[in-house]
Design a protein around this motif. Sequence first.
Motif, PDB file in Angstrom:
ATOM      1  N   ALA A 343       1.311  -6.239 -14.517  1.00  0.00           N
ATOM      2  CA  ALA A 343       0.351  -5.712 -13.546  1.00  0.00           C
ATOM      3  C   ALA A 343       1.053  -4.793 -12.560  1.00  0.00           C
ATOM      4  CB  ALA A 343      -0.331  -6.861 -12.811  1.00  0.00           C
ATOM      5  N   GLY A 344       2.249  -5.201 -12.131  1.00  0.00           N
ATOM      6  CA  GLY A 344       3.001  -4.350 -11.223  1.00  0.00           C
ATOM      7  C   GLY A 344       3.371  -3.031 -11.865  1.00  0.00           C
ATOM      8  N   ALA A 345       3.747  -3.073 -13.129  1.00  0.00           N
ATOM      9  CA  ALA A 345       4.105  -1.841 -13.836  1.00  0.00           C
ATOM     10  C   ALA A 345       2.902  -0.911 -13.963  1.00  0.00           C
ATOM     11  CB  ALA A 345       4.667  -2.182 -15.208  1.00  0.00           C
ATOM     12  N   VAL A 368       2.943  -5.640  -2.999  1.00  0.00           N
ATOM     13  CA  VAL A 368       2.508  -4.251  -3.118  1.00  0.00           C
ATOM     14  C   VAL A 368       3.557  -3.319  -2.531  1.00  0.00           C
ATOM     15  CG1 VAL A 368       0.770  -2.563  -2.397  1.00  0.00           C
ATOM     16  CG2 VAL A 368       0.052  -4.836  -3.160  1.00  0.00           C
ATOM     17  N   LEU A 369       4.119  -3.703  -1.368  1.00  0.00           N
ATOM     18  CA  LEU A 369       5.138  -2.884  -0.741  1.00  0.00           C
ATOM     19  C   LEU A 369       6.358  -2.728  -1.648  1.00  0.00           C
ATOM     20  CD1 LEU A 369       5.050  -4.085   2.970  1.00  0.00           C
ATOM     21  CD2 LEU A 369       4.425  -1.839   2.095  1.00  0.00           C
ATOM     22  N   ARG A 370       6.761  -3.816  -2.280  1.00  0.00           N
ATOM     23  CA  ARG A 370       7.916  -3.747  -3.173  1.00  0.00           C
ATOM     24  C   ARG A 370       7.661  -2.746  -4.301  1.00  0.00           C
ATOM     25  NH1 ARG A 370       8.345  -6.188  -7.788  1.00  0.00           N
ATOM     26  NH2 ARG A 370       6.694  -7.675  -7.265  1.00  0.00           N
ATOM     27  N   VAL A 375       8.752   2.827  -6.538  1.00  0.00           N
ATOM     28  CA  VAL A 375       8.322   4.164  -6.968  1.00  0.00           C
ATOM     29  C   VAL A 375       8.889   5.225  -6.039  1.00  0.00           C
ATOM     30  CG1 VAL A 375       6.320   5.664  -7.265  1.00  0.00           C
ATOM     31  CG2 VAL A 375       6.249   3.325  -8.118  1.00  0.00           C
ATOM     32  N   ARG A 376       8.877   4.935  -4.750  1.00  0.00           N
ATOM     33  CA  ARG A 376       9.420   5.893  -3.786  1.00  0.00           C
ATOM     34  C   ARG A 376      10.895   6.175  -4.082  1.00  0.00           C
ATOM     35  NH1 ARG A 376       9.585   4.640   2.622  1.00  0.00           N
ATOM     36  NH2 ARG A 376      11.009   3.019   1.895  1.00  0.00           N
ATOM     37  N   ALA A 399       3.729   3.880  13.748  1.00  0.00           N
ATOM     38  CA  ALA A 399       4.984   3.395  13.185  1.00  0.00           C
ATOM     39  C   ALA A 399       4.934   3.388  11.659  1.00  0.00           C
ATOM     40  CB  ALA A 399       5.290   1.995  13.715  1.00  0.00           C
ATOM     41  N   ARG A 400       3.844   2.854  11.110  1.00  0.00           N
ATOM     42  CA  ARG A 400       3.742   2.798   9.653  1.00  0.00           C
ATOM     43  C   ARG A 400       3.564   4.202   9.068  1.00  0.00           C
ATOM     44  NH1 ARG A 400       3.423  -1.889   7.405  1.00  0.00           N
ATOM     45  NH2 ARG A 400       2.626  -2.811   9.315  1.00  0.00           N
TER      46      ARG A 400
END
Length: 486
Positions: A343-345, A368-370, A375-376, A399-400
Amino acid sequence: MLKGHLFLLHADLADVAYDAIVLPTDSTFSVREEWTKLGVDTSKPARFDEQHFGRTGRTWWVDVTDRGRSDADALVAHLAACLDDVAATLNTRLARVAVPVLGVGGGGLDDESGSVQGRLLDVLVKAAEHHVLDILLTTIDERRFQALQDARLGDPTRWFPGFAQSGRPDEPTLSLAQTLGTRARKGELSLFLGAGVSVGAGLPDWRTLVARIVAAAKLPDTITPQSFGELSLLDQAELLQRRDPKFASAVVDQVKTVKRPGLSHLLLAALRVQQSATTNYDDLYERAVSSADHRIRLAVLPYERRTDGRPWLLKMHGDVQHPDDIVLTRSQFAAYDARHRPAGALFQSMLLTSHLLVIGASLTDDNVLRLVHQVRDYLRPTAGTANFGTVLSLHPDPARSALWQDELDWISVDREGDDPGRVLEIFLDAVAMHAWSASTSVLDERFDSQLTIDERDLAQRVREIASEVERQTGHAWQGLKGALRL
């Protein structure tokens, strides 16, 4: 401050939440079967014969004829008077009033749909602004919906007067709406839906949901409300799950209380994206997608494979139909990568292959952040890589926004004097308008009155060719049929 707004919805009226609904009838108060299926009160209102409209409960009935004869002048006059009465009776700012496209069915004006719809749009937008109502003009007819959007595309500033054509890069503008809508139309946009989308439909946010379950749970006296509240939400869920294996079922019961999609769900469904993902457990987006055309059913991953070209939705944290799979607790989040790696992929492939539009999520979910960080980092060596997504946030988060600079466009819809959730809904209406800008409504002669004389001649020739194309059975014609939506 924004005025009342006229929304266009491509949906089944039965799926639209409203404070009041206006339905058509004639001078003899004949009610068509399609309206009785909505479960509304069909008894004739008092003074209907005198006023040509009247109310029974939350339903206003309006005579769309002139003594039984089809007449556009009578239709708009009776509708305007009816909306005056709706506003006076409700006496509530920004009440939501659902309206189908009146007069074009039993009203007998279907052949004049183009001109009738233009006049309907005019009277509805004026009533929305004057009475500060949100009017939800709804149709399941795809070509009709296209024609309605065509009528707005000529002058977006008239239909969205509270939005500037251009502005700061962190604010919603008509230019941004056009960019996102065009991406959706070209198949370049994907969606990521967070809990904020479903809150607008009446579901509790995660904090409120846990609080409701805690109120019904029996924690030991040694655990005070204060000490419990000092735990993170994930640790609160972990403790509740350990004390009661039915905790997930209790969450599902709360989520299932809302069965009708919210306005944001319906507007997002109108973008017709092929791929989407969500951390929500509910099925409201799926319901919104099928609302306009019940033949369309999202492929919900990972519970079914998508092999037939259908649009798909990835449920990253589980689904109400599969309570054992719901990701709730600290330990479940910690084990997420091992159990849900495909799912993450798949989510990461959305980031790599499309522009991700994030709605109702603040990007604080660790998993989700991970995935986004990976990808970043993967894209970082690539020179000239464009931002891979847009976040529509209810409130400013400098900030975000700075944290994700050059990777995510962070757009705040918060503005003084307006409800941010409503600003977001109106902005999504503008995005949907541009998502339908490649209209094929010219193939439908009902809307010829929206065209110039020269355009009508051309449209007629195109229809003749389209009719010939539709009769072809060879493989070579299938792509053209799809483009013309034949």
